[in-house]
Scaffold this motif. Structure first.
Motif, PDB file in Angstrom:
ATOM      1  N   UNK A 189       0.804  -1.226   0.000  1.00  0.00           N
ATOM      2  CA  UNK A 189       0.000   0.000   0.000  1.00  0.00           C
ATOM      3  C   UNK A 189       0.829   1.264   0.000  1.00  0.00           C
ATOM      4  N   UNK A 190       1.693   1.489  -1.029  1.00  0.00           N
ATOM      5  CA  UNK A 190       2.568   2.663  -1.028  1.00  0.00           C
ATOM      6  C   UNK A 190       1.815   3.972  -1.232  1.00  0.00           C
ATOM      7  N   UNK A 191       2.335   5.008  -0.615  1.00  0.00           N
ATOM      8  CA  UNK A 191       1.819   6.360  -0.808  1.00  0.00           C
ATOM      9  C   UNK A 191       3.010   7.309  -0.777  1.00  0.00           C
ATOM     10  N   UNK A 192       2.842   8.490  -1.371  1.00  0.00           N
ATOM     11  CA  UNK A 192       3.947   9.442  -1.495  1.00  0.00           C
ATOM     12  C   UNK A 192       3.493  10.848  -1.115  1.00  0.00           C
ATOM     13  N   UNK A 243       8.128   8.491   1.362  1.00  0.00           N
ATOM     14  CA  UNK A 243       7.405   7.295   0.926  1.00  0.00           C
ATOM     15  C   UNK A 243       6.833   6.588   2.153  1.00  0.00           C
ATOM     16  N   UNK A 244       5.556   6.204   2.061  1.00  0.00           N
ATOM     17  CA  UNK A 244       4.862   5.592   3.177  1.00  0.00           C
ATOM     18  C   UNK A 244       4.282   4.243   2.769  1.00  0.00           C
ATOM     19  N   UNK A 245       4.105   3.343   3.755  1.00  0.00           N
ATOM     20  CA  UNK A 245       3.372   2.105   3.547  1.00  0.00           C
ATOM     21  C   UNK A 245       2.366   1.968   4.676  1.00  0.00           C
ATOM     22  N   UNK A 246       1.137   1.644   4.321  1.00  0.00           N
ATOM     23  CA  UNK A 246       0.050   1.538   5.301  1.00  0.00           C
ATOM     24  C   UNK A 246      -0.029   2.786   6.181  1.00  0.00           C
ATOM     25  N   UNK A 247       0.242   3.944   5.572  1.00  0.00           N
ATOM     26  CA  UNK A 247       0.139   5.207   6.282  1.00  0.00           C
ATOM     27  C   UNK A 247       1.326   5.563   7.153  1.00  0.00           C
ATOM     28  N   UNK A 248       2.357   4.716   7.196  1.00  0.00           N
ATOM     29  CA  UNK A 248       3.519   4.965   8.037  1.00  0.00           C
ATOM     30  C   UNK A 248       4.747   5.255   7.175  1.00  0.00           C
ATOM     31  N   UNK A 267      19.825  10.052  -3.479  1.00  0.00           N
ATOM     32  CA  UNK A 267      20.381   9.854  -2.137  1.00  0.00           C
ATOM     33  C   UNK A 267      19.197   9.628  -1.210  1.00  0.00           C
ATOM     34  N   UNK A 268      19.018   8.401  -0.759  1.00  0.00           N
ATOM     35  CA  UNK A 268      17.835   8.017  -0.010  1.00  0.00           C
ATOM     36  C   UNK A 268      18.203   7.524   1.376  1.00  0.00           C
ATOM     37  N   UNK A 269      17.286   7.679   2.319  1.00  0.00           N
ATOM     38  CA  UNK A 269      17.448   7.078   3.645  1.00  0.00           C
ATOM     39  C   UNK A 269      16.191   6.286   3.973  1.00  0.00           C
ATOM     40  N   UNK A 270      16.387   5.189   4.700  1.00  0.00           N
ATOM     41  CA  UNK A 270      15.303   4.276   5.036  1.00  0.00           C
ATOM     42  C   UNK A 270      15.324   3.973   6.527  1.00  0.00           C
TER      43      UNK A 270
END
Length: 260
Positions: A117-120, A153-158, A242-245
């Motif tokens: 469930x990705x959201x941006x 970038x979010x998944x399931x609202x998080x 350049x991304x952070x996770x």
């Protein structure tokens, strides 16, 4: 197979539909089999954040397992951060950890394919002069105009990742509204850009105060880092990221082969 459901609460409805295939003749411990199947259900969104698993006694009765076996399975997922025990509530799904293969693909596409469930949220989409590191990565003169794209970038609202990308200014038109409903690489493919290869570096560090606030983590929490320069089928650099996770919610997954 044993079918289980827990209580009348709406948050346990997803668990009611799960079939647990427990092979009692297998050398694999029953607790591990149960833990793996629960983890798979969480990773694929069948069990979503907030879903309840009920108490250990109910689960052991419904599955025909001993209470210590169920407790060990649940504890292994608590230790991974996928479940949490809440007093007066029960065992609850917290979130699933995103496991992403190491290949040239879009995080949005990977999350969508995994049922996450990705959201941006687009934080920044603007044209800026390229600093030295960006210019070197894109093979352009320092100070040349580039597109600076920053997204959460979010998944399931998080929140799961904070993404910063630089692209040549004339590469394509990046509409903010469109970026919030699809992935960057998908937009590039639609524009006729064929991605061919990339150079990527993975690391880790502590989150700054600003990064932690955006990712809903404590300042100083561990984050994974990724730098990537992607090239099209003509060898032209088309994107520098350049991304952070969040290390608590994200992992890179890859296979190693013995060189012949």
């Amino acid at each position: 197979m044993a079918r289980t459901g827990v209580g009348p609460r709406a948050t346990t409805a997803a668990l009611d539909s799960l079939d647990f295939a427990l092979d009692r003749g297998s050398p694999v411990p029953l607790y591990y089999q149960l833990a793996q199947q629960l983890e798979a259900a969480i990773e694929h969104g069948v069990l979503a954040p907030g879903n309840l698993l009920g108490n250990e006694i109910d689960l052991s009765t419904r599955l025909g397992l001993s209470r210590p076996t169920v407790r060990q399975a649940i504890q292994s997922l608590v230790d991974k951060g996928l479940l949490v025990r809440r007093r007066g509530v029960g065992t609850q799904v917290v979130h699933s950890q995103v496991k992403r293969p190491l290949e040239l693909s879009s995080l949005y596409d990977d999350l969508e394919a995994a049922g996450q469930g990705p959201a941006t949220r687009v934080v920044r989409n603007e044209h800026r002069p390229a600093p030295a590191d960006v210019a070197a990565a894109l093979g352009i003169a320092e100070g040349s105009e580039v597109i600076v794209l920053e997204r959460l970038r979010l998944t399931h609202g998080q929140p799961v990742a904070l993404l910063c990308n630089h692209l040549p200014a004339t590469l394509l038109d990046l509409n903010t509204e469109r970026l919030e409903s699809t992935g960057l690489y998908r937009m590039m493919r639609t524009a006729g850009i064929t991605l061919h290869s990339a150079r990527q570096t993975i690391g880790a560090r502590s989150a700054t105060a600003e990064e932690a606030a955006r990712l809903d983590e404590e300042e100083g929490s561990a984050v994974l880092t990724m730098q990537r320069t992607a090239y099209d089928d003509t060898g032209r650099p088309v994107e520098y990221g350049t991304h952070i996770y969040r290390a608590s919610r994200y992992a890179f997954d890859f296979q190693l082969l013995v060189r012949p």
